[in-house]
Design a protein around this motif. Structure first.
Motif, short mmCIF file in Angstrom:
data_model
loop_
_atom_site.label_atom_id
_atom_site.label_comp_id
_atom_site.label_asym_id
_atom_site.label_seq_id
_atom_site.Cartn_x
_atom_site.Cartn_y
_atom_site.Cartn_z
N LEU A 10 0.44 -1.23 -0.28
CA LEU A 10 -0.04 -0.12 -0.30
C LEU A 10 1.10 1.45 -0.30
O LEU A 10 0.88 2.09 -0.16
CB LEU A 10 -1.04 0.12 1.02
N ALA A 11 1.75 1.02 0.76
CA ALA A 11 3.09 2.80 0.85
C ALA A 11 3.39 2.70 -0.97
O ALA A 11 3.17 3.60 -1.16
CB ALA A 11 4.24 1.75 1.29
N LYS A 12 4.26 1.71 -1.44
CA LYS A 12 4.13 2.11 -2.70
C LYS A 12 2.63 3.09 -3.79
O LYS A 12 3.52 3.89 -4.37
CB LYS A 12 4.52 0.67 -3.24
N THR A 13 1.97 2.69 -3.63
CA THR A 13 0.53 2.83 -4.67
C THR A 13 0.40 4.24 -3.82
O THR A 13 -0.08 4.89 -4.79
CB THR A 13 -0.52 1.72 -3.75
N SER B 101 8.92 9.70 10.71
CA SER B 101 9.97 8.52 10.92
C SER B 101 10.02 7.31 11.11
O SER B 101 10.36 6.36 10.47
CB SER B 101 10.98 9.37 12.50
N ALA B 102 8.76 6.61 11.95
CA ALA B 102 8.38 5.26 11.69
C ALA B 102 8.53 4.61 10.55
O ALA B 102 8.71 3.31 10.03
CB ALA B 102 7.80 4.83 12.85
N PHE B 103 7.39 5.29 9.67
CA PHE B 103 7.73 4.59 8.17
C PHE B 103 8.76 4.70 7.77
O PHE B 103 8.72 4.15 7.10
CB PHE B 103 6.08 5.61 7.39
N SER B 104 8.92 5.97 7.48
CA SER B 104 9.97 6.17 6.57
C SER B 104 11.26 4.51 6.76
O SER B 104 11.98 4.77 6.29
CB SER B 104 11.12 7.90 6.78
N ARG B 105 11.49 4.94 8.45
CA ARG B 105 12.42 3.33 8.76
C ARG B 105 12.06 2.50 7.80
O ARG B 105 12.55 1.81 7.38
CB ARG B 105 12.22 3.57 10.15
N ALA B 106 10.61 1.66 8.33
CA ALA B 106 10.18 0.74 7.16
C ALA B 106 9.97 0.86 5.70
O ALA B 106 10.37 -0.04 5.87
CB ALA B 106 8.37 0.78 8.32
N PHE B 107 10.07 2.15 5.03
CA PHE B 107 9.99 1.63 4.43
C PHE B 107 10.93 1.70 3.63
O PHE B 107 11.80 0.82 2.81
CB PHE B 107 9.68 3.46 3.09
N LYS B 108 12.35 2.19 4.05
CA LYS B 108 13.78 2.06 4.13
C LYS B 108 14.33 0.70 3.95
O LYS B 108 15.53 -0.09 3.19
CB LYS B 108 14.48 3.23 4.78
N TRP C 257 12.12 -1.76 3.69
CA TRP C 257 11.27 -2.13 2.78
C TRP C 257 12.00 -2.20 1.08
O TRP C 257 11.79 -3.51 0.31
CB TRP C 257 9.97 -1.51 2.65
N THR C 258 12.48 -1.08 0.91
CA THR C 258 13.24 -1.14 -0.34
C THR C 258 14.75 -0.46 -0.27
O THR C 258 14.89 -0.43 -1.45
CB THR C 258 12.46 0.12 -1.31
N GLY C 259 15.10 -0.88 0.30
CA GLY C 259 16.60 0.01 0.64
C GLY C 259 16.72 1.26 0.73
O GLY C 259 18.03 2.10 0.58
N GLN C 260 15.51 2.17 0.42
CA GLN C 260 15.70 3.94 0.55
C GLN C 260 14.70 4.17 0.45
O GLN C 260 13.69 3.54 1.22
CB GLN C 260 15.27 3.84 -0.84
N GLY C 261 14.60 5.69 1.05
CA GLY C 261 13.68 6.44 1.68
C GLY C 261 13.01 6.70 1.08
O GLY C 261 12.31 6.85 -0.45
N PRO C 262 11.18 6.90 1.43
CA PRO C 262 9.79 7.23 0.72
C PRO C 262 10.84 8.28 -0.38
O PRO C 262 9.53 8.36 -1.27
CB PRO C 262 8.64 7.19 1.54
N ARG C 263 10.72 9.29 0.37
CA ARG C 263 11.15 10.62 -0.35
C ARG C 263 11.86 10.28 -1.84
O ARG C 263 12.00 10.50 -2.97
CB ARG C 263 11.25 11.57 0.18
N GLY C 264 13.08 9.39 -1.90
CA GLY C 264 13.98 9.36 -2.38
C GLY C 264 13.35 8.16 -3.60
O GLY C 264 13.00 8.03 -4.86
#
Length: 114
Positions: free
Chosen positions: A71-74, A94-101, A103-110
């Motif tokens: 869902l994050a990617k969507t 910040s908790a979301f950003s850590r989880a996203f990193k 999952w994907t190896g990069q931050g959500p903004r990137g």
């Protein structure tokens, strides 16, 4: 659109995992993503839900984590990082950003800008 299509697929799924995901999707932003609350919504005890998911080869934490990841990617395709974090039930950005990193190896903004 992708989230709605996913929800439609989940409604057609007859697995315990599918039922858990179907229940979680509209409740993530409410902070009601705990296993005990989900088990109650399914009219099951927490241990019974645990056993049924285990029989399908998955844990509750895996189901929640993988659903949030998808869902994050969507959501990031259309929404801000803050809105996405809120909709997925994270306590803060910040908790979301850590989880996203994780999952994907990069931050959500990137990921969003890339």
């Amino acid at each position: 659109d992708r989230a709605q299509a996913r929800l439609a697929r989940l409604e057609a799924t007859r697995t315990v995992r599918g039922e858990v995901e179907r229940l979680l999707m509209p409740r993530l932003h409410l902070g009601a993503a705990g296993m005990a609350a989900t088990a109650r919504a399914m009219n099951l005890s927490r241990p019974t839900l645990y056993r049924r998911l285990k029989a399908e080869g998955v844990s509750y934490e895996q189901v929640l984590d993988e659903l949030r990841q998808e869902l994050a990617k969507t959501y990031l395709a259309r929404l801000s990082v803050n809105e996405t974090a809120y909709l997925l039930g994270f306590s803060d950005r910040s908790a979301f950003s850590r989880a996203f990193k994780r999952w994907t190896g990069q931050g959500p903004r990137g990921w969003k800008d890339g």
